[in-house]
Design an enzyme around this catalytic site. Structure first.
Site, PDB file in Angstrom:
ATOM      1  CB  ALA A  53     -99.229  53.543  -3.901  1.00 25.04           C
ATOM      2  CB  ALA A  56    -104.283  52.490  -1.844  1.00 27.13           C
ATOM      3  CD  GLU A  57    -101.434  58.417   1.565  1.00 29.61           C
ATOM      4  OE1 GLU A  57    -101.331  59.290   2.435  1.00 29.61           O
ATOM      5  OE2 GLU A  57    -100.478  57.728   1.168  1.00 29.61           O
ATOM      6  CB  SER A  58    -106.727  59.205  -3.497  1.00 31.76           C
ATOM      7  OG  SER A  58    -105.560  59.841  -3.922  1.00 31.76           O
ATOM      8  CB  SER A  61    -107.148  60.465   2.248  1.00 28.85           C
ATOM      9  OG  SER A  61    -105.855  59.999   2.523  1.00 28.85           O
TER      10      SER A  61
END
Length: 156
Positions: A53, A56-58, A61
């Site tokens: 997760a 994924a977010e890094s 972003s």
């Protein structure tokens, strides 16, 4: 410290601490890799879902930040499906690509595959994510130079 590792340290310290290294940085594609080591495993010696997760977010972003013209972005929704496990010693490849890059909202897809150190050609999908980001936020005064390192590393 090699160039990929030092680039990761400069633009994403949390991913660097886990051993992640970026391969490609552009407004349309972010890629990188992570050797599955004890620092990113749960007690059963498999990659921790929270690490997937975080990746994924890094990556989403970072891509949204570049695609928005280096405006401040923030994740507002993350959906991740963990399909298979990655064992200690495996190598994980990550790729983030935009699904939609609107002026206010962006949606990115992030996929993670595993391989073994011996058979890098055989990639198995281990997770698939969708990350929704708001991308028109004002940049606070204390972060005005936040994009400079990313621009330099991505050669933009």
């Amino acid at each position: 410290m090699d160039s990929a590792s030092s680039n990761t340290k400069a633009i994403d310290p949390p991913l660097h601490m886990l051993g992640f290294e970026f391969d490609e940085l552009s407004p349309t594609r972010i890629t990188g890799r992570l050797p599955v080591s004890p620092v990113c495993c749960q007690p059963f010696k498999v990659l921790h879902g929270g690490v997937s997760a975080l990746i994924a977010e890094s990556l989403a972003s970072m891509g949204a930040h570049m695609a928005s013209g280096f405006k401040r972005v923030a994740g507002i929704q993350l959906s991740i499906n963990h399909l298979k496990s990655a064992d200690l010693g495996d190598l994980v490849f990550a790729e983030a690509t935009p699904v939609s890059t609107g002026k206010t909202i962006q949606v990115w897809e992030v996929k993670l595959w595993k391989t073994t150190q011996k058979d890098k050609a055989n990639k198995i999908l281990i997770s698939s994510s969708r990350v929704t980001l708001i991308c028109n936020l004002p940049i606070p005064d204390n972060a005005k130079d936040a994009a400079n390192m990313l621009k330099m590393v991505a050669k933009l």
